[in-house]
Write a protein that holds these residues in place. Sequence first.
Motif, PDB file in Angstrom:
ATOM      1  N   ASP A  79       1.183  11.402  -7.238  1.00  0.00           N
ATOM      2  CA  ASP A  79       0.237  12.379  -8.198  1.00  0.00           C
ATOM      3  C   ASP A  79      -1.057  11.816  -9.349  1.00  0.00           C
ATOM      4  OD1 ASP A  79      -1.613  14.742  -7.528  1.00  0.00           O
ATOM      5  OD2 ASP A  79      -0.559  15.934  -8.215  1.00  0.00           O
ATOM      6  N   GLY A  80      -0.802  10.423  -9.447  1.00  0.00           N
ATOM      7  CA  GLY A  80      -1.445  10.553 -10.566  1.00  0.00           C
ATOM      8  C   GLY A  80      -3.023  11.025 -11.142  1.00  0.00           C
ATOM      9  N   ALA A  81      -4.055  11.075  -9.689  1.00  0.00           N
ATOM     10  CA  ALA A  81      -4.549  11.923 -10.174  1.00  0.00           C
ATOM     11  C   ALA A  81      -4.660  13.280 -11.053  1.00  0.00           C
ATOM     12  CB  ALA A  81      -5.620  13.376  -8.758  1.00  0.00           C
TER      13      ALA A  81
ATOM     14  N   LEU B 185     -11.041   8.312 -12.667  1.00  0.00           N
ATOM     15  CA  LEU B 185     -11.496   7.360 -12.946  1.00  0.00           C
ATOM     16  C   LEU B 185     -11.499   6.949 -14.148  1.00  0.00           C
ATOM     17  CD1 LEU B 185     -14.705   6.781 -11.189  1.00  0.00           C
ATOM     18  CD2 LEU B 185     -12.684   6.798 -10.275  1.00  0.00           C
ATOM     19  N   GLN B 186     -11.426   6.787 -15.628  1.00  0.00           N
ATOM     20  CA  GLN B 186     -10.576   6.504 -16.150  1.00  0.00           C
ATOM     21  C   GLN B 186      -9.536   6.843 -16.840  1.00  0.00           C
ATOM     22  OE1 GLN B 186     -13.064   5.166 -18.584  1.00  0.00           O
ATOM     23  NE2 GLN B 186     -11.498   4.088 -19.123  1.00  0.00           N
ATOM     24  N   ARG B 187      -8.568   7.233 -16.026  1.00  0.00           N
ATOM     25  CA  ARG B 187      -7.128   6.975 -16.360  1.00  0.00           C
ATOM     26  C   ARG B 187      -6.335   5.932 -15.349  1.00  0.00           C
ATOM     27  NH1 ARG B 187      -4.733  12.907 -14.042  1.00  0.00           N
ATOM     28  NH2 ARG B 187      -5.640  13.228 -15.936  1.00  0.00           N
ATOM     29  N   TRP B 188      -7.256   5.786 -14.524  1.00  0.00           N
ATOM     30  CA  TRP B 188      -7.158   4.822 -13.242  1.00  0.00           C
ATOM     31  C   TRP B 188      -7.030   3.418 -14.032  1.00  0.00           C
ATOM     32  CZ3 TRP B 188      -4.525   3.229  -9.097  1.00  0.00           C
ATOM     33  CH2 TRP B 188      -5.008   1.906  -8.927  1.00  0.00           C
TER      34      TRP B 188
ATOM     35  N   GLY C 260      -5.585   5.178  -4.102  1.00  0.00           N
ATOM     36  CA  GLY C 260      -6.486   5.512  -3.520  1.00  0.00           C
ATOM     37  C   GLY C 260      -6.726   7.422  -3.788  1.00  0.00           C
ATOM     38  N   ASN C 261      -6.849   7.793  -3.034  1.00  0.00           N
ATOM     39  CA  ASN C 261      -6.357   9.823  -2.842  1.00  0.00           C
ATOM     40  C   ASN C 261      -6.143  10.395  -3.646  1.00  0.00           C
ATOM     41  OD1 ASN C 261      -5.640   9.008  -0.362  1.00  0.00           O
ATOM     42  ND2 ASN C 261      -5.563  11.303  -0.168  1.00  0.00           N
ATOM     43  N   HIS C 262      -4.479  10.271  -3.959  1.00  0.00           N
ATOM     44  CA  HIS C 262      -3.304  10.505  -4.610  1.00  0.00           C
ATOM     45  C   HIS C 262      -3.489   9.682  -6.332  1.00  0.00           C
ATOM     46  CE1 HIS C 262      -1.828  13.179  -1.612  1.00  0.00           C
ATOM     47  NE2 HIS C 262      -1.831  11.675  -1.035  1.00  0.00           N
TER      48      HIS C 262
ATOM     49  N   SER D 102       0.310  -1.386  -0.273  1.00  0.00           N
ATOM     50  CA  SER D 102       0.558   0.170   0.101  1.00  0.00           C
ATOM     51  C   SER D 102       1.082   0.946   0.502  1.00  0.00           C
ATOM     52  CB  SER D 102      -1.027   0.038   1.158  1.00  0.00           C
ATOM     53  OG  SER D 102      -2.009   0.970   0.809  1.00  0.00           O
ATOM     54  N   ASP D 103       0.011   2.352  -0.740  1.00  0.00           N
ATOM     55  CA  ASP D 103       0.609   3.579  -0.922  1.00  0.00           C
ATOM     56  C   ASP D 103       2.792   3.728  -0.774  1.00  0.00           C
ATOM     57  OD1 ASP D 103      -1.245   5.136   0.722  1.00  0.00           O
ATOM     58  OD2 ASP D 103      -1.179   3.344   1.834  1.00  0.00           O
ATOM     59  N   THR D 104       2.651   3.197  -1.864  1.00  0.00           N
ATOM     60  CA  THR D 104       3.865   3.339  -2.661  1.00  0.00           C
ATOM     61  C   THR D 104       4.360   4.514  -2.626  1.00  0.00           C
ATOM     62  OG1 THR D 104       2.858   2.605  -4.943  1.00  0.00           O
ATOM     63  CG2 THR D 104       3.953   1.352  -3.732  1.00  0.00           C
ATOM     64  N   HIS D 105       3.603   5.114  -3.271  1.00  0.00           N
ATOM     65  CA  HIS D 105       3.717   6.910  -3.524  1.00  0.00           C
ATOM     66  C   HIS D 105       4.545   6.973  -4.230  1.00  0.00           C
ATOM     67  CE1 HIS D 105       0.629   8.896  -1.048  1.00  0.00           C
ATOM     68  NE2 HIS D 105       0.711   7.894  -0.377  1.00  0.00           N
ATOM     69  N   LEU D 106       4.648   6.435  -5.933  1.00  0.00           N
ATOM     70  CA  LEU D 106       5.353   6.390  -6.646  1.00  0.00           C
ATOM     71  C   LEU D 106       5.884   7.607  -7.208  1.00  0.00           C
ATOM     72  CD1 LEU D 106       5.587   2.448  -7.511  1.00  0.00           C
ATOM     73  CD2 LEU D 106       7.788   3.953  -6.909  1.00  0.00           C
ATOM     74  N   SER D 107       6.510   8.241  -8.758  1.00  0.00           N
ATOM     75  CA  SER D 107       6.382   8.919  -9.505  1.00  0.00           C
ATOM     76  C   SER D 107       8.245   9.169  -9.757  1.00  0.00           C
ATOM     77  CB  SER D 107       5.829  10.129  -8.539  1.00  0.00           C
ATOM     78  OG  SER D 107       7.089  11.564  -9.510  1.00  0.00           O
ATOM     79  N   PRO D 108       8.149   9.103 -11.431  1.00  0.00           N
ATOM     80  CA  PRO D 108       9.552   9.494 -11.680  1.00  0.00           C
ATOM     81  C   PRO D 108      10.182  11.038 -11.618  1.00  0.00           C
ATOM     82  CG  PRO D 108       7.635   9.019 -13.496  1.00  0.00           C
ATOM     83  CD  PRO D 108       7.412   9.369 -12.714  1.00  0.00           C
TER      84      PRO D 108
END
Length: 274
Positions: free
Chosen positions: A46-48, A92-95, A73-75, A7-13
């Motif tokens: 921040d995938g949102a 949601l579509q992006r997810w 998740g919310n982020h 959970s909550d890996t919070h990944l981003s390049p």
Amino acid sequence: MRIIQISDTHLSPGKPHFADNWAPLARWIVEQQPDLVIHTGDVTVDGADVEEDFRYSAELMRGLGVRFCAVPGNHDVGDAGHNHQPVSDERLQRWRTYFGPDRWVEDTEDWLLIGLNALMIGSGELEEEVQTDWLDRVMNNAGTRHVAWFLHRPLFLDSPSEGDTGYWSIKPRPRAQLFKLIKRHSVALVASGHLHKAHDFRHDGTRYIWAPSTAFLVGPTMKAPPMPGENRLGAVVYNIDSEMIEAEIIAVPGLTPHWIDDVAEEVYPRAPNK
Ligand SMILES: [Fe+2]
Ligand SMILES: [Fe+2]
């Protein structure tokens, strides 16, 4: 069946503040030889808003070479009623493009593992109604199988009868509805993430697991309300047989305990307590 919950890996390049924890986590997961990995959200920083975060995280998850399911998740998809990042069809579509359905059911012979989109719960959006009807149907068809739920946000912090904890848990009204289902179907397990805390407890015959984050801990400057649980990183290993679900929160070797408090302004500048 062996399942690993992360959970909550919070990944981003673009914001690689917690990226050094991925390699030891991935190595450990592969060593464990799970049948399934379940990610309970905040996969991305921040995938949102940042599609690149999704592309990068999805590639890392696929690179594990293990079958996985994930709930947002919310982020990842925003949050209901959020000023800057309300959950929306586009988000949601992006997810779904990168991680597949935001709600799902894994049907083993003796267990129904159900993934829920926690960000729809209490949102008042049409999708919330769709999910509620879907969950009712899935639960009604459970028959004699045991049921486990996986979702990002926990149902409560201290007690199912507590009031609104804001950002931290599901709102009281939808929580009450979910508890009707939990009671009616004797849900065996509710597993969540979001709090970045490790906790394993029982309430009224149901086991609750708070999976810790693999990325960072949440310290005092983030103004979380008092809540139980341990401030540590890790993952959860489940062994499921026809009757039993064994669960253990594990300290994954090699994870660095970052604190969001130290980098909140850089990583989440618009929402320092989120
Ligand atoms: Fe998180
Ligand atoms: Fe979260």
